[in-house]
Design an enzyme around this catalytic site. Sequence first.
Site, PDB file in Angstrom:
ATOM      1  N   PHE A 139      -5.994   1.873  89.382  1.00 46.40           N
ATOM      2  CA  PHE A 139      -4.718   2.562  89.228  1.00 46.40           C
ATOM      3  C   PHE A 139      -4.472   3.410  90.467  1.00 46.40           C
ATOM      4  O   PHE A 139      -5.307   4.238  90.841  1.00 46.40           O
ATOM      5  CB  PHE A 139      -4.699   3.444  87.970  1.00 46.40           C
ATOM      6  CG  PHE A 139      -3.333   3.999  87.695  1.00 46.40           C
ATOM      7  CD1 PHE A 139      -2.374   3.228  87.053  1.00 46.40           C
ATOM      8  CD2 PHE A 139      -2.972   5.271  88.123  1.00 46.40           C
ATOM      9  CE1 PHE A 139      -1.085   3.712  86.828  1.00 46.40           C
ATOM     10  CE2 PHE A 139      -1.696   5.770  87.896  1.00 46.40           C
ATOM     11  CZ  PHE A 139      -0.757   4.989  87.243  1.00 46.40           C
ATOM     12  N   ASP A 224      -9.456   6.336  97.013  1.00 42.40           N
ATOM     13  CA  ASP A 224      -8.474   7.062  96.217  1.00 42.40           C
ATOM     14  C   ASP A 224      -9.243   8.047  95.346  1.00 42.40           C
ATOM     15  O   ASP A 224      -9.840   7.682  94.335  1.00 42.40           O
ATOM     16  CB  ASP A 224      -7.688   6.054  95.362  1.00 42.40           C
ATOM     17  CG  ASP A 224      -6.676   6.716  94.435  1.00 42.40           C
ATOM     18  OD1 ASP A 224      -6.797   7.941  94.206  1.00 42.40           O
ATOM     19  OD2 ASP A 224      -5.788   6.014  93.926  1.00 42.40           O
ATOM     20  N   LYS A 253      -3.903  15.550  91.989  1.00 38.35           N
ATOM     21  CA  LYS A 253      -4.248  16.138  90.690  1.00 38.35           C
ATOM     22  C   LYS A 253      -4.774  17.584  90.733  1.00 38.35           C
ATOM     23  O   LYS A 253      -4.003  18.516  90.620  1.00 38.35           O
ATOM     24  CB  LYS A 253      -5.233  15.215  89.970  1.00 38.35           C
ATOM     25  CG  LYS A 253      -4.547  13.903  89.483  1.00 38.35           C
ATOM     26  CD  LYS A 253      -5.440  13.177  88.527  1.00 38.35           C
ATOM     27  CE  LYS A 253      -4.881  11.841  88.072  1.00 38.35           C
ATOM     28  NZ  LYS A 253      -3.914  11.951  86.986  1.00 38.35           N
TER      29      LYS A 253
END
Length: 398
Positions: A139, A224, A253
């Site tokens: 993702f 990532d 995040k």
Amino acid sequence: MTDTRTLLEWSARYHANTYGRAPICLVRGEGLRVWDSDGREYLDFTSGLAVVALGHCHPRVTGAIQEAAGTLLHVSNLFHSAPQIHLAKLLVEHSFADRVFFCNSGAEANEAALKLARKYAKERFSSDRYEVVATRNSFHGRTLATLSATGQEKYQHGFEPLVAGFKHVPYDDLGAMERAIDSRTAAVLVEPIQGEGGVHVPDEGYLPGLRKLCDESGALLIVDEVQTGMGRTGTLWAYEHAGVEPDVMTVAKALANGVPIGAMLTREEIASVLVAGTHGSTFGGTPFVTSVALATLTTILDGKLWERATRMGRYLMDGLRAIQATNPTVRIVRGKGLLIGVEIKEEHGTARPYCEKLMDLGILAKETHHQVIRFAPPLVMSREEADWALDRIAKVLA
Ligand SMILES: Cc1ncc(COP(=O)(O)O)c(C=O)c1O
């Protein structure tokens, strides 16, 4: 005050239907605790999708927000601002990287990395070198390019044609990666641990193997770390577990503990292809958000909170494995630090009803990839909070 029923009715009427939200409205938070509009208390084991690493309304973060809000919110990147410079310096001092580009989300950080990889490969090698090999089940975000990089058709369906130039190979499979890389490969893009795809920790030789393949082929290794970064897995950045360094890293995040920010970090030689005007963002790295990120990162560094994530992660995982030992519903407990997945056996249904029952007992957790309950509590979780949760998790999984 508007009552909960009305709020949920208005939510159903006015929001675009992009989310399958739980039927509660959260109004306040402190540490691991959040309260809903009916006054019910929950322990937040989602951290707002791995964002509030320091817990809700951490005093240092709140203090930084208050001070920055009264000092300078936004100036754009037409000008320098001190907090942005300090944050870039701190990130460079605590990572493999030499340079940082700021943006507003994980997807944007990955967009920046993908654009960088294309430009670097075209300038250093040839104009037809632009492909990125990513992994199945990954993702990377919801923009068209990051959706195309994401290895899950369920997110792509309906949005075709996707952006060209992406290939997908199975995760944790060096042979498949080696076969996929060729003279057109600009970069390999991977999560050091697949989070949204069900919390998959690769073999310890995986990242070193990818590093070697990239070195041999000239492809950039992009990690990532949008979900795994900022101490969550037991090191500040998850790539550190592997003992090798990437060429590019994306972060978002937890970087400002809940205020939106993203960052793309890279080495000097690679960053040199990004000259003035080649990429940008109006809001990227405002004095406001970078002040909050500075407070967040400094708090994580001062408290070496990745060590706490290791300790508490082991404690929580031991507790979950003890539940698994006496419990036929659980297939496996896996993870690293405080990024933990509990996979429910298919014959016992999907993970969602278990998450709903957990919420009824006062724990917020999110299912991911059908069968997996993902636990990603704030890194500041105490033993008492872990015990309280384990007690209820045992009841729900029984
Ligand atoms: C590994 C990874 N990359 C990228 C993203 C996208 O981040 P954002 O939702 O901030 O765009 C996510 C979000 O869950 C993620 O887990």
